[in-house]
Design a protein around this motif. Structure first.
Motif, PDB file in Angstrom:
ATOM      1  N   MET A   1       0.920  -1.278  -0.073  1.00 44.89           N
ATOM      2  CA  MET A   1       0.015  -0.060   0.013  1.00 44.89           C
ATOM      3  C   MET A   1       0.962   1.169   0.171  1.00 44.89           C
ATOM      4  N   SER A   2       0.382   2.367  -0.631  1.00 45.90           N
ATOM      5  CA  SER A   2       1.229   3.557  -0.606  1.00 45.90           C
ATOM      6  C   SER A   2       1.227   4.337   0.553  1.00 45.90           C
ATOM      7  N   GLU A   3       0.066   4.059   1.533  1.00 44.85           N
ATOM      8  CA  GLU A   3       0.218   4.836   2.842  1.00 44.85           C
ATOM      9  C   GLU A   3       1.186   4.296   3.777  1.00 44.85           C
ATOM     10  N   GLN A   4       1.942   5.314   4.370  1.00 43.73           N
ATOM     11  CA  GLN A   4       3.090   5.133   5.057  1.00 43.73           C
ATOM     12  C   GLN A   4       2.873   5.033   6.629  1.00 43.73           C
ATOM     13  N   ARG A   5       3.829   4.180   7.294  1.00 43.36           N
ATOM     14  CA  ARG A   5       3.606   4.255   8.689  1.00 43.36           C
ATOM     15  C   ARG A   5       3.851   5.500   9.330  1.00 43.36           C
ATOM     16  N   THR A   6       3.248   5.785  10.487  1.00 43.40           N
ATOM     17  CA  THR A   6       3.805   6.864  11.147  1.00 43.40           C
ATOM     18  C   THR A   6       5.106   6.422  12.056  1.00 43.40           C
ATOM     19  N   THR A   7       5.791   7.429  12.534  1.00 39.54           N
ATOM     20  CA  THR A   7       7.083   6.998  13.064  1.00 39.54           C
ATOM     21  C   THR A   7       7.149   7.397  14.624  1.00 39.54           C
ATOM     22  N   ALA A   8       8.114   7.275  15.072  1.00 38.13           N
ATOM     23  CA  ALA A   8       8.370   7.591  16.657  1.00 38.13           C
ATOM     24  C   ALA A   8       7.994   8.756  16.952  1.00 38.13           C
ATOM     25  N   SER A   9       8.047   9.849  15.973  1.00 41.92           N
ATOM     26  CA  SER A   9       7.783  11.320  16.278  1.00 41.92           C
ATOM     27  C   SER A   9       6.296  11.686  16.285  1.00 41.92           C
ATOM     28  N   GLY A  10       5.520  10.387  15.917  1.00 40.02           N
ATOM     29  CA  GLY A  10       4.002  10.471  16.155  1.00 40.02           C
ATOM     30  C   GLY A  10       3.396  10.511  14.791  1.00 40.02           C
ATOM     31  N   GLY A  11       2.093  10.975  14.889  1.00 40.77           N
ATOM     32  CA  GLY A  11       1.349  11.065  13.550  1.00 40.77           C
ATOM     33  C   GLY A  11      -0.034  10.361  13.745  1.00 40.77           C
ATOM     34  N   MET A  12      -0.312   9.324  14.695  1.00 38.02           N
ATOM     35  CA  MET A  12      -1.543   8.372  14.984  1.00 38.02           C
ATOM     36  C   MET A  12      -2.515   9.525  15.522  1.00 38.02           C
ATOM     37  N   GLU A  13      -2.236  10.577  16.131  1.00 40.48           N
ATOM     38  CA  GLU A  13      -3.050  11.512  16.610  1.00 40.48           C
ATOM     39  C   GLU A  13      -4.292  11.780  15.818  1.00 40.48           C
ATOM     40  N   THR A  14      -3.845  11.969  14.542  1.00 37.49           N
ATOM     41  CA  THR A  14      -5.068  12.438  13.557  1.00 37.49           C
ATOM     42  C   THR A  14      -5.184  11.447  12.505  1.00 37.49           C
ATOM     43  N   ALA A  15      -4.744  10.066  12.595  1.00 41.11           N
ATOM     44  CA  ALA A  15      -4.911   9.080  11.548  1.00 41.11           C
ATOM     45  C   ALA A  15      -5.761   8.014  12.045  1.00 41.11           C
ATOM     46  N   PHE A  16      -7.049   8.252  11.415  1.00 42.37           N
ATOM     47  CA  PHE A  16      -8.222   7.374  11.459  1.00 42.37           C
ATOM     48  C   PHE A  16      -8.309   6.498  10.330  1.00 42.37           C
ATOM     49  N   GLY A  17      -7.460   5.331  10.500  1.00 39.64           N
ATOM     50  CA  GLY A  17      -6.919   4.406   9.454  1.00 39.64           C
ATOM     51  C   GLY A  17      -6.122   5.359   8.634  1.00 39.64           C
ATOM     52  N   PHE A  18      -6.699   5.435   7.178  1.00 39.28           N
ATOM     53  CA  PHE A  18      -5.671   6.332   6.153  1.00 39.28           C
ATOM     54  C   PHE A  18      -6.429   7.701   5.995  1.00 39.28           C
ATOM     55  N   LYS A  19      -7.566   8.132   6.876  1.00 37.28           N
ATOM     56  CA  LYS A  19      -8.105   9.227   6.603  1.00 37.28           C
ATOM     57  C   LYS A  19      -7.262  10.132   7.845  1.00 37.28           C
ATOM     58  N   LYS A  20      -7.044  11.344   7.549  1.00 38.53           N
ATOM     59  CA  LYS A  20      -6.799  12.324   8.418  1.00 38.53           C
ATOM     60  C   LYS A  20      -7.805  13.378   8.998  1.00 38.53           C
ATOM     61  N   VAL A  21      -7.887  13.171  10.094  1.00 40.34           N
ATOM     62  CA  VAL A  21      -9.104  13.963  11.112  1.00 40.34           C
ATOM     63  C   VAL A  21      -8.189  14.690  11.824  1.00 40.34           C
ATOM     64  N   GLY A  22      -9.247  15.810  12.436  1.00 39.74           N
ATOM     65  CA  GLY A  22      -8.998  16.564  13.497  1.00 39.74           C
ATOM     66  C   GLY A  22      -8.200  15.928  14.759  1.00 39.74           C
ATOM     67  N   GLU A  23      -7.378  16.519  15.319  1.00 40.63           N
ATOM     68  CA  GLU A  23      -6.782  15.743  16.509  1.00 40.63           C
ATOM     69  C   GLU A  23      -7.863  15.453  17.517  1.00 40.63           C
ATOM     70  N   GLY A  24      -8.757  16.294  17.717  1.00 45.24           N
ATOM     71  CA  GLY A  24      -9.895  15.693  18.800  1.00 45.24           C
ATOM     72  C   GLY A  24     -10.968  15.100  18.333  1.00 45.24           C
ATOM     73  N   GLU A  25     -10.804  14.681  17.125  1.00 50.95           N
ATOM     74  CA  GLU A  25     -11.985  13.781  16.430  1.00 50.95           C
ATOM     75  C   GLU A  25     -11.702  12.246  16.636  1.00 50.95           C
ATOM     76  N   LYS A  26     -10.649  12.037  16.564  1.00 54.24           N
ATOM     77  CA  LYS A  26     -10.255  10.331  16.438  1.00 54.24           C
ATOM     78  C   LYS A  26     -10.874   9.692  17.692  1.00 54.24           C
ATOM     79  N   GLN A  27     -10.817  10.035  18.739  1.00 55.99           N
ATOM     80  CA  GLN A  27     -11.241   9.307  19.993  1.00 55.99           C
ATOM     81  C   GLN A  27     -12.816   8.792  19.710  1.00 55.99           C
TER      82      GLN A  27
END
Length: 258
Positions: free
Chosen positions: A1-27
């Motif tokens: 898949m073309s989607e890249q993994r997040t790194t130790a620096s973060g990125g999961m905060e706004t990753a709802f699967g492959f969609k990018k969402v607002g930081e407060g929306e994911k939970q």
């Protein structure tokens, strides 16, 4: 898949699967996924791992090796259905006291019902709370376990910091999570299975394929073994290591609070 993994620096905060969402929306979005799959959660893990999650969890508890003595306290985070907690109690010959914590009330309902059927009510406590803000005093537990849950936590760094805080000196952190397959042939086969078959099977079995699509996408976004280990070290843990299962389909990470 073309989607890249997040790194130790973060990125999961706004990753709802492959969609990018607002930081407060994911939970809230993640909560809705688990409300929808709670009744079929263990079946979901069977589908996503070919049933291997059961062996991986056995390996997790074997590595934890809870003592067969009174007073041992473990925290099972994102463990709503009780799958890991039951194994910890069994491995301790019924001595361990395990707190099962989950942010999702539907998942906890499944776990409570299963615990009652197994007669384990005296060993287990069920708590609805957020892994990023644990409602326990410092140095409360001998072990912290989380299986297939941390990739659904928006701020993984906060969850790791909380894990360190609530562990006693000498306490053990264990995290089992789907990870980065390190065998190219297996990776292609597993990716095809995950992205093409699991959502379809979820649709057939449960009538709803979308939660399964998010779950397989979230696996692909989660940091690889080395990057996640770096995050664990950054939280303060020592002697951080990991074991790959099934060529890296899953990885079991370990750290100690020293």
């Amino acid at each position: 898949m073309s989607e890249q993994r997040t790194t130790a620096s973060g990125g999961m905060e706004t990753a709802f699967g492959f969609k990018k969402v607002g930081e407060g929306e994911k939970q809230g979005l993640v909560n809705e996924v688990f409300h929808r799959v709670a009744g079929r959660y263990d079946l979901m893990n069977d589908l996503m791992s070919g049933g291997l999650h059961r062996l991986w969890k056995e390996g997790m508890v074997a590595w934890l090796s809870p003592p067969k003595r009174p007073g041992y306290r473990a925290l099972d985070v994102a463990g709503g259905t009780g799958d890991v907690a039951f194994r910890i109690v069994d491995a301790s010959s019924g001595q361990a006291q395990v707190t099962v914590l989950d942010i999702n009330g539907s998942m906890l309902g499944v776990g409570r019902e299963r615990a009652e059927k197994r007669g384990l009510g005296g060993n287990l406590t069920f708590v609805e709370a957020n892994a990023e803000e644990l409602p326990f005093p410092d140095a409360s537990f001998d072990a912290y376990a989380i299986a297939f849950g941390i990739r659904n936590v928006p701020h993984i760094d906060r969850a790791l910091a909380e894990a360190f805080r609530v562990l006693r000196p000498g306490g053990r952190f264990l995290c089992l999570e789907f990870s980065d397959v390190e065998m190219p042939v297996l990776e292609k086969a597993y990716e095809a299975w995950s992205f093409h078959m699991i959502p379809r099977i979820g649709q057939v079995v449960t009538g709803d394929g979308e939660p399964y699509r998010y779950l397989v996408e979230s696996i692909r976004k989660f940091p690889n073994q080395e990057n996640f280990a770096a995050m664990i070290r950054r939280a303060g843990f020592s002697r951080v290591t990991w074991r790959n299962y099934s060529g890296g389909i899953a990885a079991l990470h370990s750290g100690w609070k020293i």
